[in-house]
Design a protein around this motif. Structure first.
Motif, PDB file in Angstrom:
ATOM      1  N   MET A 223      -3.180   2.290 -13.244  1.00 16.44           N
ATOM      2  CA  MET A 223      -3.168   1.963 -11.935  1.00 16.44           C
ATOM      3  C   MET A 223      -2.774   0.445 -11.920  1.00 16.44           C
ATOM      4  O   MET A 223      -2.198  -0.137 -10.935  1.00 16.44           O
ATOM      5  CB  MET A 223      -4.470   2.037 -11.372  1.00 16.44           C
ATOM      6  N   GLY A 224      -3.297  -0.371 -12.937  1.00 11.41           N
ATOM      7  CA  GLY A 224      -2.831  -1.738 -12.792  1.00 11.41           C
ATOM      8  C   GLY A 224      -1.344  -2.125 -12.799  1.00 11.41           C
ATOM      9  O   GLY A 224      -0.862  -2.820 -12.186  1.00 11.41           O
ATOM     10  N   LEU A 225      -0.729  -1.211 -13.830  1.00 15.40           N
ATOM     11  CA  LEU A 225       0.944  -1.306 -13.773  1.00 15.40           C
ATOM     12  C   LEU A 225       1.328  -0.939 -12.546  1.00 15.40           C
ATOM     13  O   LEU A 225       2.347  -1.552 -12.121  1.00 15.40           O
ATOM     14  CB  LEU A 225       1.378  -0.538 -14.769  1.00 15.40           C
ATOM     15  N   GLN A 226       1.065   0.296 -11.962  1.00 13.32           N
ATOM     16  CA  GLN A 226       1.567   0.340 -10.533  1.00 13.32           C
ATOM     17  C   GLN A 226       1.118  -0.527  -9.327  1.00 13.32           C
ATOM     18  O   GLN A 226       2.040  -0.661  -8.580  1.00 13.32           O
ATOM     19  CB  GLN A 226       0.626   1.890 -10.195  1.00 13.32           C
ATOM     20  N   LEU A 227       0.012  -1.074  -9.512  1.00 11.43           N
ATOM     21  CA  LEU A 227      -0.222  -2.261  -8.492  1.00 11.43           C
ATOM     22  C   LEU A 227       0.897  -3.723  -8.588  1.00 11.43           C
ATOM     23  O   LEU A 227       1.307  -4.125  -7.909  1.00 11.43           O
ATOM     24  CB  LEU A 227      -1.686  -2.985  -8.657  1.00 11.43           C
ATOM     25  N   ALA A 228       1.131  -3.720  -9.891  1.00 12.31           N
ATOM     26  CA  ALA A 228       1.974  -4.907 -10.253  1.00 12.31           C
ATOM     27  C   ALA A 228       3.405  -4.490  -9.759  1.00 12.31           C
ATOM     28  O   ALA A 228       4.092  -5.162  -9.260  1.00 12.31           O
ATOM     29  CB  ALA A 228       2.211  -5.132 -11.822  1.00 12.31           C
ATOM     30  N   ALA A 229       3.734  -3.066 -10.101  1.00 16.02           N
ATOM     31  CA  ALA A 229       5.010  -2.672  -9.445  1.00 16.02           C
ATOM     32  C   ALA A 229       5.195  -2.553  -7.751  1.00 16.02           C
ATOM     33  O   ALA A 229       6.074  -2.944  -7.298  1.00 16.02           O
ATOM     34  CB  ALA A 229       5.421  -1.449  -9.833  1.00 16.02           C
TER      35      ALA A 229
ATOM     36  N   ALA B 103       0.770  -1.184   0.179  1.00 14.20           N
ATOM     37  CA  ALA B 103      -0.162  -0.135   0.071  1.00 14.20           C
ATOM     38  C   ALA B 103       1.007   1.198   0.024  1.00 14.20           C
ATOM     39  O   ALA B 103       0.504   2.252  -0.613  1.00 14.20           O
ATOM     40  CB  ALA B 103      -0.748  -0.085   1.114  1.00 14.20           C
ATOM     41  N   ALA B 104       1.833   1.167   0.804  1.00 12.65           N
ATOM     42  CA  ALA B 104       2.830   2.457   0.736  1.00 12.65           C
ATOM     43  C   ALA B 104       3.385   2.829  -0.665  1.00 12.65           C
ATOM     44  O   ALA B 104       3.573   3.897  -1.008  1.00 12.65           O
ATOM     45  CB  ALA B 104       4.041   2.265   1.723  1.00 12.65           C
ATOM     46  N   ARG B 105       3.932   1.504  -1.335  1.00 12.76           N
ATOM     47  CA  ARG B 105       4.473   1.798  -2.710  1.00 12.76           C
ATOM     48  C   ARG B 105       3.285   2.408  -3.759  1.00 12.76           C
ATOM     49  O   ARG B 105       3.589   3.221  -4.475  1.00 12.76           O
ATOM     50  CB  ARG B 105       5.172   0.635  -3.337  1.00 12.76           C
ATOM     51  N   PHE B 106       2.207   1.648  -3.640  1.00 15.74           N
ATOM     52  CA  PHE B 106       0.923   2.150  -4.497  1.00 15.74           C
ATOM     53  C   PHE B 106       0.774   3.509  -4.173  1.00 15.74           C
ATOM     54  O   PHE B 106       0.441   4.265  -5.103  1.00 15.74           O
ATOM     55  CB  PHE B 106       0.003   1.015  -4.243  1.00 15.74           C
ATOM     56  N   ALA B 107       0.646   4.034  -2.928  1.00 19.64           N
ATOM     57  CA  ALA B 107       0.451   5.462  -2.642  1.00 19.64           C
ATOM     58  C   ALA B 107       1.255   6.300  -3.217  1.00 19.64           C
ATOM     59  O   ALA B 107       0.807   7.543  -3.897  1.00 19.64           O
ATOM     60  CB  ALA B 107       0.374   5.623  -1.084  1.00 19.64           C
ATOM     61  N   ARG B 108       2.569   5.941  -3.145  1.00 23.14           N
ATOM     62  CA  ARG B 108       3.448   6.965  -4.046  1.00 23.14           C
ATOM     63  C   ARG B 108       3.083   7.053  -5.361  1.00 23.14           C
ATOM     64  O   ARG B 108       3.351   8.128  -6.044  1.00 23.14           O
ATOM     65  CB  ARG B 108       5.117   6.525  -3.559  1.00 23.14           C
ATOM     66  N   SER B 109       3.282   6.107  -6.022  1.00 25.08           N
ATOM     67  CA  SER B 109       3.142   5.872  -7.581  1.00 25.08           C
ATOM     68  C   SER B 109       1.719   6.719  -7.809  1.00 25.08           C
ATOM     69  O   SER B 109       1.608   7.263  -8.980  1.00 25.08           O
ATOM     70  CB  SER B 109       3.253   4.452  -8.067  1.00 25.08           C
TER      71      SER B 109
ATOM     72  N   ARG C 273       0.242   8.780  -6.493  1.00 26.25           N
ATOM     73  CA  ARG C 273       0.520  10.353  -6.271  1.00 26.25           C
ATOM     74  C   ARG C 273       1.206  10.902  -7.636  1.00 26.25           C
ATOM     75  O   ARG C 273       0.594  11.949  -8.171  1.00 26.25           O
ATOM     76  CB  ARG C 273       1.305  10.562  -5.089  1.00 26.25           C
ATOM     77  N   ASP C 274       2.171  10.181  -8.014  1.00 22.72           N
ATOM     78  CA  ASP C 274       2.711  10.712  -9.213  1.00 22.72           C
ATOM     79  C   ASP C 274       2.104  10.561 -10.466  1.00 22.72           C
ATOM     80  O   ASP C 274       1.952  11.264 -11.480  1.00 22.72           O
ATOM     81  CB  ASP C 274       3.886   9.738  -9.315  1.00 22.72           C
ATOM     82  N   LEU C 275       1.024   9.484 -10.669  1.00 23.81           N
ATOM     83  CA  LEU C 275       0.197   9.237 -11.636  1.00 23.81           C
ATOM     84  C   LEU C 275      -0.928  10.442 -11.523  1.00 23.81           C
ATOM     85  O   LEU C 275      -0.876  11.228 -12.895  1.00 23.81           O
ATOM     86  CB  LEU C 275      -0.563   8.187 -11.664  1.00 23.81           C
ATOM     87  N   LEU C 276      -1.309  10.841 -10.574  1.00 23.51           N
ATOM     88  CA  LEU C 276      -2.187  11.981 -10.587  1.00 23.51           C
ATOM     89  C   LEU C 276      -1.478  13.524 -11.016  1.00 23.51           C
ATOM     90  O   LEU C 276      -2.238  14.169 -11.432  1.00 23.51           O
ATOM     91  CB  LEU C 276      -3.059  12.067  -9.182  1.00 23.51           C
ATOM     92  N   ARG C 277      -0.346  13.599 -10.456  1.00 14.59           N
ATOM     93  CA  ARG C 277       0.388  14.775 -10.867  1.00 14.59           C
ATOM     94  C   ARG C 277       0.634  15.037 -12.134  1.00 14.59           C
ATOM     95  O   ARG C 277       0.508  15.948 -12.907  1.00 14.59           O
ATOM     96  CB  ARG C 277       1.698  14.694  -9.758  1.00 14.59           C
ATOM     97  N   ALA C 278       0.963  13.757 -12.763  1.00 13.64           N
ATOM     98  CA  ALA C 278       1.365  13.737 -14.212  1.00 13.64           C
ATOM     99  C   ALA C 278      -0.082  14.243 -15.019  1.00 13.64           C
ATOM    100  O   ALA C 278       0.177  14.469 -16.150  1.00 13.64           O
ATOM    101  CB  ALA C 278       1.511  12.437 -14.688  1.00 13.64           C
TER     102      ALA C 278
END
Length: 299
Positions: A134-140, A34-40, A42-47
């Motif tokens: 978001m699916g790619l971010q969950l995989a990461a 969850a911590a990693r997904f939250a950071r990514s 954030r980056d997605l929404l900023r982009a």
């Protein structure tokens, strides 16, 4: 020796993904996911055009599928097929959030004129696109715990269409709260069927993923060949919409007004590569790259 062997039965062996806690199940490894997904996230929404946004990870809880859907409504749901999970992985976001993101992406300020139930074709395409991202971010986020590859197979505003999940199924729900206007307080939720998580309880962490030793000459030749590959670079500067009546009435010399967004995406071979601003260089229209998209392996 017999006693030592008996002490390491599957029931007593601590699992990376699951442990028994007071008659229930806990999933300690999902905190890091969850911590990693939250950071990514954030980056997605900023982009997408919200540079000041922050994502706050809220606590997880277990509740029934029907109760979670009622809590999330009105929402957009994304369902993913994600083996080895023997059950779907689900995301949900408030429907107004998608409308705001679409408005911002095309140059607006994210202000909603009015709430409505139906999505336009453009909004449905945008929802599918952000779902795939978001699916790619969950995989990461899962990569160092368990290799999964979530595949988006359903985008809907109707939770009844989320097949393979029953109303009384227990779900582990993680919530991610958005901070910063105009999204303040909106929440994106990620839900896993508890039965699916229990099914991978004995799975081991992702092993050593270092590349095996290779021939340096072969590696150099491959890298040189890849550097010469040509890829299509594309950026959509505007997507105006006009009525059919105006379209049929167009004549030579007529003008279609364009609203130019502040930031535009740059895609390479169909995937987002960067975001930039429109300007001029050496007398030619140009895009100045302001942000390079990070790959799925970055936090």
């Amino acid at each position: 020796m017999a006693k030592a062997a008996a002490a390491e039965t599957p029931d007593s062996k601590a699992s990376l993904l699951l442990r028994r806690a007071e008659g229930n199940y806990a999933f300690p490894a999902l905190d890091a996911v969850a911590a990693r997904f939250a950071r990514s996230l954030r980056d997605l929404l900023r982009a997408l055009g919200a540079p000041a946004i922050q994502v706050e990870r809220a606590g997880a809880e277990q509740l029934g599928f029907a109760a979670w859907c009622a809590e999330a409504a009105p929402a957009i749901f994304w369902r993913y097929h994600a083996p080895p999970l023997k059950g779907p992985m689900l995301l949900a976001a408030p429907r107004p959030l998608i409308l705001q993101l679409v408005d911002i992406f095309y140059g607006g300020k994210g202000q909603l004129a009015a709430e409505r139930e139906e999505l336009t074709d453009a909004e449905e395409r945008f929802a599918a696109r952000i779902g795939r991202d978001m699916g790619l971010q969950l995989a990461a986020a899962w990569s160092d715990k368990l290799p999964i590859a979530p595949e988006l197979d359903c985008v809907t505003t109707d939770p009844a269409k989320l097949a393979a999940v029953r109303a009384d199924d227990d779900m582990l729900v993680q919530r991610f709260v958005l901070r910063s206007a105009p999204f303040e307080g909106r929440t994106i939720a990620c839900a896993y069927p508890v039965a699916a998580l229990r099914g991978i309880a004995g799975a081991e962490a992702a092993g050593d993923t270092r590349e095996p030793d290779t021939d340096p000459a072969w590696t150099g030749a491959l890298n040189k060949a890849l550097r010469d590959v040509r890829l299509p670079v594309r950026s959509v500067l505007a997507r105006p919409e006009i009525s059919l009546v105006k379209l049929l009435a167009l004549e030579v010399g007529d003008i279609i007004p364009l609203v130019m967004p502040r930031h535009v995406p740059v895609t390479v071979a169909g995937r987002n590569f960067a975001f930039g601003s429109i300007g001029e260089a050496n007398g030619n229209a140009a895009i100045m790259i302001e942000q390079i998209e990070e790959g799925p392996d970055h936090d």
